[in-house]
Design an enzyme around this catalytic site. Structure first.
Site, mmCIF file in Angstrom:
data_model
loop_
_atom_site.group_PDB
_atom_site.id
_atom_site.type_symbol
_atom_site.label_atom_id
_atom_site.label_comp_id
_atom_site.label_asym_id
_atom_site.label_seq_id
_atom_site.Cartn_x
_atom_site.Cartn_y
_atom_site.Cartn_z
ATOM 1 N N HIS A 1 -10.207 -4.776 38.430
ATOM 2 C CA HIS A 1 -10.555 -3.596 39.218
ATOM 3 C C HIS A 1 -9.697 -3.494 40.468
ATOM 4 O O HIS A 1 -10.025 -2.777 41.397
ATOM 5 C CB HIS A 1 -12.042 -3.635 39.564
ATOM 6 C CG HIS A 1 -12.897 -3.625 38.329
ATOM 7 N ND1 HIS A 1 -13.516 -2.491 37.846
ATOM 8 C CD2 HIS A 1 -13.182 -4.617 37.441
ATOM 9 C CE1 HIS A 1 -14.166 -2.792 36.729
ATOM 10 N NE2 HIS A 1 -13.971 -4.064 36.465
ATOM 11 N N GLU B 1 7.153 -24.339 44.323
ATOM 12 C CA GLU B 1 8.009 -25.293 45.045
ATOM 13 C C GLU B 1 8.926 -26.048 44.100
ATOM 14 O O GLU B 1 9.998 -26.500 44.497
ATOM 15 C CB GLU B 1 7.153 -26.310 45.832
ATOM 16 C CG GLU B 1 6.771 -25.799 47.210
ATOM 17 C CD GLU B 1 6.253 -26.891 48.155
ATOM 18 O OE1 GLU B 1 5.957 -26.546 49.299
ATOM 19 O OE2 GLU B 1 6.126 -28.057 47.747
ATOM 20 N N LYS C 1 10.419 -24.388 59.453
ATOM 21 C CA LYS C 1 10.043 -25.463 60.381
ATOM 22 C C LYS C 1 11.059 -25.570 61.505
ATOM 23 O O LYS C 1 10.701 -25.685 62.680
ATOM 24 C CB LYS C 1 10.000 -26.810 59.648
ATOM 25 C CG LYS C 1 8.821 -27.000 58.744
ATOM 26 C CD LYS C 1 8.801 -28.445 58.257
ATOM 27 C CE LYS C 1 7.889 -28.614 57.079
ATOM 28 N NZ LYS C 1 8.048 -29.897 56.421
HETATM 29 O O1 PA5 Z 1 4.683 -30.668 47.709
HETATM 30 C C1 PA5 Z 1 5.086 -31.013 48.817
HETATM 31 O O2 PA5 Z 1 5.833 -31.978 48.969
HETATM 32 C C2 PA5 Z 1 4.653 -30.262 50.055
HETATM 33 O O3 PA5 Z 1 3.888 -29.150 49.753
HETATM 34 C C3 PA5 Z 1 3.862 -31.183 50.960
HETATM 35 O O4 PA5 Z 1 2.731 -31.632 50.299
HETATM 36 C C4 PA5 Z 1 3.451 -30.456 52.247
HETATM 37 O O5 PA5 Z 1 4.574 -29.930 52.886
HETATM 38 C C5 PA5 Z 1 2.736 -31.422 53.189
HETATM 39 O O6 PA5 Z 1 3.542 -32.508 53.478
HETATM 40 P P1 PA5 Z 1 2.977 -33.828 54.100
HETATM 41 O O7 PA5 Z 1 2.039 -34.442 53.136
HETATM 42 O O8 PA5 Z 1 4.176 -34.675 54.334
HETATM 43 O O9 PA5 Z 1 2.291 -33.453 55.389
#
Ligand code: PA5
Length: 461
Positions: free
Chosen positions: A321, A300, A435
């Site tokens: 393996h 990310e 989303k």
């Molecule tokens: O690193 C990030 O920002 C994302 O992976 C969030 O943690 C994830 O989308 C969950 O978001 P939230 O905590 O707002 O539900």
């Protein structure tokens, strides 16, 4: 606003992590590493100065030293209450609101934690999927036991945890009635905004905060990770102390001997030389979810603007393996980063067998850990021979302290590496695409045009 009281972990500031680049030398020249060094130094300096992209999300950098002491004490208190009144804790969250806690609990308490005899509650994770079977399974596993829920969402609006929370809140209310259910719900969310914050305020749940300046994937050392980790019986003071050691050591060292700088330089040189995949490998099966946490952190943070190493992981020796064949002889697109732990917690010596039908007497008297070490050494050499460069990260025996240090090491390296790559390592704009489509297909108000377009593309009437 009144400043939060802060605490400082007691720490010697001595980090144990070492990064060994010997096994990339056939692939990356010293000149290339030397040329990368000033870019890494500049990126590190930019991060420390707080002048780079995404600099409003740098709260994680000083977290191990400057954490909210009052909240930390409340986390411990809540953990003790959950331990005393619950046989199970359901932790609801996704992405950065899930992976850190799961990684640390699996690593330190074992992936078999729930199966063990213990005096702490079982921990189940929910809200990280929309699979009906998976949610039903957790409901079934909790069964009629006493349980509590920790719902974690920074935005407070993420669909997966929100849906799961509705389901588990209803289960709690059905079992205990509304009033007692309230006392069994712990909400970890933004200090000011979001649907979960509104709900928690209205219902009077105990609340913990995801600080404004800490993004989801950098939040394991906040209440996001700390509450479930503490409930599992892990020493969160030690976890923070390990992270504080790393913070002190890796901020102070401005040379290329700094393990963070070495790792960042090596992975970026390899990336620029054409290696597009980084495989994180460990010979400890309990490390599996640390790899999942690491993949989210790096994927990310760096995967944007058409750039970034693809973070993948393997679990050795099991995957030798399965994926071993590809790593040895498939497309030469990857390098490997091996995390090596020092001594295990016990010893297993292989016995002598009078008949030796299995031909294993050559191992008699040898420690299983010694055998594993030779497998690791042999694997690294074989992969290098097969064209897969190898970075070695060495750390101490698995413990809360070494885990805190490793977490901070990877977080800092990720931020610095993102700046070397030229991206903002603290945003995740690409996560929105699925989303929007999902909301449109679910007919959420406000998505009518997109819905019409998607239905046409899907051939629906
Ligand atoms: O690193 C990030 O920002 C994302 O992976 C969030 O943690 C994830 O989308 C969950 O978001 P939230 O905590 O707002 O539900």
């Amino acid at each position: 606003m009144k400043a939060a009281p802060v605490g400082t972990a007691t720490t010697g500031g001595i980090a144990v992590i070492k990064v060994d680049l010997t096994s990339i030398s056939d692939f990356v020249s010293q000149e290339a590493l030397d040329a990368m060094a000033p870019r890494v130094a500049e990126a590190h300096q930019t991060l420390e100065a707080g002048t780079g992209a995404g600099n409003d999300f740098l709260g994680w950098r000083e977290l191990p030293a400057n954490y909210d002491k009052e909240e930390f004490a409340r986390i411990k208190k809540a953990a003790a209450k959950i331990q005393s009144d619950s046989e199970a804790l359901v932790v609801i969250g996704i992405g950065g609101s899930y992976l850190g806690a799961r990684a640390v609990i699996d690593l330190i308490q074992s992936p078999n934690y729930n199966l063990k005899k213990k005096n702490t509650p079982d921990i189940f994770f929910a809200g990280n999927t929309l699979s009906t079977d998976a949610v039903l399974e957790v409901l079934g596993l909790v069964g009629d036991r006493d349980f509590s829920v920790n719902v974690i969402s920074k935005s407070g609006t993420t669909t997966e945890p929100a849906v799961a929370f509705r389901i588990f809140k209803a289960a709690l209310e059905q079992k205990y009635g509304k009033e007692e259910a309230r006392g069994r719900i712990y909400a970890t969310t933004d200090a000011h905004k979001g649907a979960l914050k509104g709900l928690a305020d209205a219902e009077g749940y105990e609340e913990f905060v995801v600080p404004d300046n800490v993004g989801g994937r950098y939040s394991v050392l906040t209440a996001v990770g700390l509450l479930p980790i503490a409930v599992a019986g892990i020493d969160i003071d030690e976890l923070m102390a390990g992270a504080a050691d790393a913070m002190t050591a890796f901020s102070a060292d401005k040379s290329m001997a700094n393990p963070v700088r070495k790792y960042v330089a090596a992975r970026n040189c390899l990336y620029e030389s054409g290696k597009k995949v980084e495989l994180l490998a460990c010979f400890e099966p309990a490390f599996r979810f640390m790899s999942e946490w690491w993949k989210q952190l790096y994927g990310e943070s760096e995967g944007k603007e058409g750039k970034g190493l693809f973070p993948a992981s393997v679990e050795f020796t099991a995957d030798l393996h399965s994926m071993g064949q590809y790593i040895q002889e498939g497309e030469r697109l990857m390098f490997e980063t091996v995390v090596r732990y020092d001594k295990p917690h016990g010893q297993l010596v292989i016995g002598e067998d009078a008949d030796n039908v299995d031909g294993l007497n050559f191992l008699a008297g040898k420690d299983l850990h010694f055998v594993c070490e030779q497998a690791m050494r042999g694997t690294r050499l074989a992969h290098v021979d097969g064209g897969v460069p190898n970075i070695l990260i060495e750390t101490d025996t698995i413990s809360a302290r070494s885990t805190g240090e490793l977490i901070y090491f990877f977080e800092l390296a990720c931020g610095v590496s993102g700046y070397v790559l030229g991206v903002n390592p603290f945003n995740q704009p690409g996560v929105e695409a699925y989303k929007k489509n999902m909301f449109a297909l679910l007919d959420k108000p406000g998505y009518a045009d997109l819905r019409a377009d998607l239905l046409k593309r899907l051939g629906d009437r």
